[in-house]
Design a protein around this motif. Structure first.
Motif, PDB file in Angstrom:
ATOM      1  N   HIS A   1       0.793  -1.225   0.000  1.00  0.00           N
ATOM      2  CA  HIS A   1       0.000   0.000   0.000  1.00  0.00           C
ATOM      3  C   HIS A   1       0.826   1.276   0.000  1.00  0.00           C
ATOM      4  O   HIS A   1       0.263   2.367  -0.166  1.00  0.00           O
ATOM      5  N   ILE A   2       2.126   1.151   0.189  1.00  0.00           N
ATOM      6  CA  ILE A   2       2.974   2.342   0.173  1.00  0.00           C
ATOM      7  C   ILE A   2       4.062   2.216  -0.891  1.00  0.00           C
ATOM      8  O   ILE A   2       4.169   3.061  -1.796  1.00  0.00           O
ATOM      9  N   TYR A   3       4.877   1.161  -0.787  1.00  0.00           N
ATOM     10  CA  TYR A   3       6.033   1.049  -1.671  1.00  0.00           C
ATOM     11  C   TYR A   3       5.619   0.853  -3.130  1.00  0.00           C
ATOM     12  O   TYR A   3       6.077   1.599  -4.012  1.00  0.00           O
ATOM     13  N   GLU A   4       4.793  -0.138  -3.383  1.00  0.00           N
ATOM     14  CA  GLU A   4       4.418  -0.420  -4.769  1.00  0.00           C
ATOM     15  C   GLU A   4       3.660   0.733  -5.433  1.00  0.00           C
ATOM     16  O   GLU A   4       3.966   1.093  -6.574  1.00  0.00           O
ATOM     17  N   PRO A   5       2.645   1.335  -4.774  1.00  0.00           N
ATOM     18  CA  PRO A   5       1.984   2.481  -5.427  1.00  0.00           C
ATOM     19  C   PRO A   5       2.924   3.651  -5.691  1.00  0.00           C
ATOM     20  O   PRO A   5       2.865   4.275  -6.758  1.00  0.00           O
ATOM     21  N   ILE A   6       3.798   3.941  -4.754  1.00  0.00           N
ATOM     22  CA  ILE A   6       4.729   5.062  -4.960  1.00  0.00           C
ATOM     23  C   ILE A   6       5.691   4.749  -6.100  1.00  0.00           C
ATOM     24  O   ILE A   6       6.015   5.618  -6.920  1.00  0.00           O
ATOM     25  N   LYS A   7       6.161   3.513  -6.152  1.00  0.00           N
ATOM     26  CA  LYS A   7       7.030   3.115  -7.256  1.00  0.00           C
ATOM     27  C   LYS A   7       6.308   3.250  -8.594  1.00  0.00           C
ATOM     28  O   LYS A   7       6.891   3.728  -9.583  1.00  0.00           O
ATOM     29  N   ALA A   8       5.031   2.843  -8.642  1.00  0.00           N
ATOM     30  CA  ALA A   8       4.266   2.968  -9.885  1.00  0.00           C
ATOM     31  C   ALA A   8       4.045   4.431 -10.256  1.00  0.00           C
ATOM     32  O   ALA A   8       4.097   4.800 -11.437  1.00  0.00           O
ATOM     33  N   ILE A   9       3.806   5.292  -9.266  1.00  0.00           N
ATOM     34  CA  ILE A   9       3.602   6.712  -9.541  1.00  0.00           C
ATOM     35  C   ILE A   9       4.870   7.342 -10.093  1.00  0.00           C
ATOM     36  O   ILE A   9       4.839   8.104 -11.070  1.00  0.00           O
ATOM     37  N   ILE A  10       6.005   7.012  -9.494  1.00  0.00           N
ATOM     38  CA  ILE A  10       7.278   7.557  -9.987  1.00  0.00           C
ATOM     39  C   ILE A  10       7.559   7.066 -11.402  1.00  0.00           C
ATOM     40  O   ILE A  10       7.995   7.828 -12.271  1.00  0.00           O
ATOM     41  N   GLY A  11       7.306   5.772 -11.637  1.00  0.00           N
ATOM     42  CA  GLY A  11       7.503   5.264 -12.988  1.00  0.00           C
ATOM     43  C   GLY A  11       6.567   5.899 -14.003  1.00  0.00           C
ATOM     44  O   GLY A  11       6.943   6.134 -15.149  1.00  0.00           O
ATOM     45  N   GLU A  12       5.325   6.199 -13.589  1.00  0.00           N
ATOM     46  CA  GLU A  12       4.366   6.836 -14.495  1.00  0.00           C
ATOM     47  C   GLU A  12       4.770   8.260 -14.836  1.00  0.00           C
ATOM     48  O   GLU A  12       4.602   8.723 -15.963  1.00  0.00           O
ATOM     49  N   ILE A  13       5.327   8.975 -13.851  1.00  0.00           N
ATOM     50  CA  ILE A  13       5.636  10.391 -14.065  1.00  0.00           C
ATOM     51  C   ILE A  13       6.970  10.571 -14.787  1.00  0.00           C
ATOM     52  O   ILE A  13       7.070  11.337 -15.751  1.00  0.00           O
ATOM     53  N   PHE A  14       8.001   9.851 -14.341  1.00  0.00           N
ATOM     54  CA  PHE A  14       9.342  10.112 -14.852  1.00  0.00           C
ATOM     55  C   PHE A  14       9.815   9.088 -15.873  1.00  0.00           C
ATOM     56  O   PHE A  14      10.683   9.394 -16.694  1.00  0.00           O
ATOM     57  N   PHE A  15       9.306   7.884 -15.827  1.00  0.00           N
ATOM     58  CA  PHE A  15       9.798   6.835 -16.721  1.00  0.00           C
ATOM     59  C   PHE A  15       8.635   6.188 -17.467  1.00  0.00           C
ATOM     60  O   PHE A  15       8.545   4.962 -17.568  1.00  0.00           O
ATOM     61  N   ARG A  16       7.739   6.998 -17.974  1.00  0.00           N
ATOM     62  CA  ARG A  16       6.546   6.478 -18.639  1.00  0.00           C
ATOM     63  C   ARG A  16       6.927   5.798 -19.951  1.00  0.00           C
ATOM     64  O   ARG A  16       7.674   6.340 -20.765  1.00  0.00           O
TER      65      ARG A  16
ATOM     66  N   VAL B   1      -2.153   7.070 -12.318  1.00  0.00           N
ATOM     67  CA  VAL B   1      -1.666   7.845 -11.172  1.00  0.00           C
ATOM     68  C   VAL B   1      -2.767   8.030 -10.143  1.00  0.00           C
ATOM     69  O   VAL B   1      -2.544   7.900  -8.925  1.00  0.00           O
ATOM     70  N   ASN B   2      -3.986   8.327 -10.613  1.00  0.00           N
ATOM     71  CA  ASN B   2      -5.098   8.528  -9.679  1.00  0.00           C
ATOM     72  C   ASN B   2      -5.376   7.258  -8.866  1.00  0.00           C
ATOM     73  O   ASN B   2      -5.615   7.327  -7.650  1.00  0.00           O
ATOM     74  N   MET B   3      -5.367   6.109  -9.534  1.00  0.00           N
ATOM     75  CA  MET B   3      -5.650   4.865  -8.824  1.00  0.00           C
ATOM     76  C   MET B   3      -4.542   4.523  -7.821  1.00  0.00           C
ATOM     77  O   MET B   3      -4.816   4.019  -6.732  1.00  0.00           O
ATOM     78  N   GLN B   4      -3.293   4.805  -8.190  1.00  0.00           N
ATOM     79  CA  GLN B   4      -2.211   4.531  -7.253  1.00  0.00           C
ATOM     80  C   GLN B   4      -2.285   5.445  -6.031  1.00  0.00           C
ATOM     81  O   GLN B   4      -2.037   5.016  -4.895  1.00  0.00           O
ATOM     82  N   PHE B   5      -2.627   6.713  -6.257  1.00  0.00           N
ATOM     83  CA  PHE B   5      -2.827   7.620  -5.128  1.00  0.00           C
ATOM     84  C   PHE B   5      -3.981   7.139  -4.248  1.00  0.00           C
ATOM     85  O   PHE B   5      -3.916   7.209  -3.021  1.00  0.00           O
ATOM     86  N   THR B   6      -5.050   6.680  -4.893  1.00  0.00           N
ATOM     87  CA  THR B   6      -6.188   6.166  -4.115  1.00  0.00           C
ATOM     88  C   THR B   6      -5.793   4.945  -3.301  1.00  0.00           C
ATOM     89  O   THR B   6      -6.262   4.757  -2.167  1.00  0.00           O
ATOM     90  N   ALA B   7      -4.911   4.116  -3.837  1.00  0.00           N
ATOM     91  CA  ALA B   7      -4.474   2.920  -3.108  1.00  0.00           C
ATOM     92  C   ALA B   7      -3.663   3.277  -1.865  1.00  0.00           C
ATOM     93  O   ALA B   7      -3.650   2.527  -0.882  1.00  0.00           O
ATOM     94  N   THR B   8      -2.988   4.421  -1.895  1.00  0.00           N
ATOM     95  CA  THR B   8      -2.165   4.818  -0.746  1.00  0.00           C
ATOM     96  C   THR B   8      -2.959   5.547   0.327  1.00  0.00           C
ATOM     97  O   THR B   8      -2.437   5.733   1.438  1.00  0.00           O
TER      98      THR B   8
END
Length: 502
Positions: free
Chosen positions: A255-270, A371-378
């Protein structure tokens, strides 16, 4: 200048006319200090060092007066409580008689007597020298330094011998621990002076409460039962603790590590990753178009070629549906001829195309809202962590005695009110200056304000903190003598300017 009536024999300053005995057995008078200072260059630097040492001694005196003030407030609070409750809390197995109202009043009187003596010395002598130290220059530095070292000499007595003024200055400047050691010694002397009037430390106070009979009837059986259960079920409790730790780790990871990792990958390494096979959707559409083109050429030869090609390209199923509904009336014969199976296959291909299209739309929607779903998961984890943090901070502050911003602001407003009352009561006097005792009280209050401001420093604007410190210095006359009216005006200005004391 210091008034002559303050320069008595028991004064900290001593008698400047006849000199005072120094640590080396010689007269520690202005002439000797002047003779020493005149041999050195940079007299203002010497005076600045003396001023720094004197400021530290003044701060020590204020801290001791603050301790005595807290002790006095403690005993006054105990005197206002019900007699049986005070007696109960002071009752222990080694002192079953407790404490009586006469002892409470005696303790308060001893604290008040010691505090009064120290406030008079603090406000009448040390403070005036501190003000005079703010105006040192080339001409007055030797004269001021001589008086300051007389004061320092008296304040440090009975300390170890420093030898000469130069040795004392060098040792106090190079070894700051000497000042703190002196403060510890002065605190011990103050505790011996007031004796039993020293309130117990907080941990002793809590231990005293836990030793009371009402607490023993509940706490000791509870502790015994808890210890017995832990001893008998040690392995089970250890496994439960390990499982809980693993569950917490898994929860934080998912609920913290994986969503944040996905958000960073979506924003910077899409990168264009999709769960949908776009090639299969394309082939399904082309297959459906070929099937319709073949069917239209065979069943509707009278239509123009361009019309049949357009209907096949647009995947128009209207004609197929009408033909299918007609052929169903003679299902057996049309099935044997192969017409119904052919239309059924075309309809199945159409359904496949629609399903793949819907999957493509869902995949597109998910991709745009990743990104929205990952934020919602956190959100649940963040909320749980926030409340856990607040609970831990609350428990830590209660255990360590720390206070929140609102409580600190409330304490600052209370101290400002005390200072305002003190100055208002003295505003009716003939003289426009505070007496030594009142000045000592004012210094203790301002010391408490400074301590509260130091704790709040990280939560306030730096410019506001610096401005408040400057106003507190003005209240003590650090920039020149101030009257009671001027001090009241400074307090009004502070209340109007700073939100923490409004």
């Amino acid at each position: 200048m210091i008034n002559r009536h303050l320069m008595r024999k028991d004064s900290l300053l001593g008698d400047f006319g006849s000199g005072d005995t120094g640590y080396d057995g010689k007269l520690y008078d202005p002439e000797h200090v002047l003779e020493y200072l005149s041999k050195e260059e940079g007299i203002p630097a010497e005076a600045e060092n003396a001023k720094k040492t004197l400021d530290e001694l003044i701060d020590q005196e204020i801290r001791i007066c603050d301790q005595l003030t807290s002790y006095l407030e403690f005993w006054q609070t105990q005197m206002r409580r019900k007699h049986w409750l005070t007696r109960l809390e002071f009752m222990t197995p080694w002192s079953p008689e407790g404490i009586n109202p006469q002892q409470l009043r005696s303790n308060a009187q001893r604290c008040a007597k010691s505090l009064l003596k120290r406030l008079k010395r603090l406000g009448g002598e040390l403070h005036e020298h501190n003000i005079e130290a703010g105006r040192i220059d080339e001409k007055v530095a030797p004269r001021w330094s001589s008086r300051t070292w007389n004061l320092i000499n008296s304040c440090l007595r009975p300390a170890n011998s420093f030898g000469s003024p130069a040795a004392a200055l060098e040792r106090l400047t190079i070894h700051p621990g000497e000042i703190e050691h002196h403060f510890s010694r002065r605190t011990e002397e103050m505790h011996k002076e007031i004796g039993k009037a020293v309130p117990p430390f907080w941990w002793k106070w809590q231990l005293r409460k836990w030793m009371l009979f009402p607490y023993n009837t509940v706490s000791f059986p509870l502790i015994f039962i808890t210890g017995t259960y832990v001893t008998l079920h040690y392995t089970e409790l250890a496994n439960t603790c390990l499982t809980s730790i693993q569950s917490v780790g898994t929860f934080l990871f998912t609920h913290i590590y994986e969503p944040i990792k996905a958000i960073i990958g979506e924003i910077f390494f899409r990168h264009a990753e999709t769960n949908m096979d776009r090639e299969a959707l394309k082939m399904s559409r082309e297959s459906l178009q070929r099937m319709l083109k073949s069917y239209f050429d065979e069943k509707f030869p009278e239509l123009p070629e361009a019309t049949r090609a357009t209907m096949a390209k647009d995947m128009d199923m209207k004609a197929v549906s009408e033909e299918y509904s007609t052929l169903v009336n003679y299902a057996l014969s049309n099935t044997l001829r192969g017409d119904i199976p052919r239309l059924a296959l075309i309809r199945m291909q159409f359904v496949e195309k629609e399903m793949l299209g819907l999957m493509d739309s869902v995949d597109f929607l998910l991709d745009k809202n990743e990104v929205n779903m990952q934020f919602t998961a956190t959100v649940p984890a963040v909320v749980i962590l926030y409340f856990a943090y607040r609970v831990l901070v609350l428990l830590w502050n209660r255990l360590m005695g720390h206070k929140s911003l609102s409580i600190l602001s409330l304490n600052m407003r209370k101290e400002m009110l005390r200072l305002d009352r003190l100055l208002n009561l003295k505003d009716r006097t003939v003289t426009n200056n505070l007496s030594p005792i009142d000045m000592g009280k004012a210094m203790v209050i301002i010391h408490r304000l400074r301590e509260q401001l130091r704790i709040l420093e990280s939560q306030l604007d730096p410019h506001e903190v610096e401005a408040m410190r400057t106003d507190l210095k003005e209240l003590l006359g650090a920039f020149g003598p101030v009257t009671v009216r001027q001090q009241l005006a400074i307090i009004r200005r502070m209340r109007l300017s700073y939100r923490t004391v409004r």
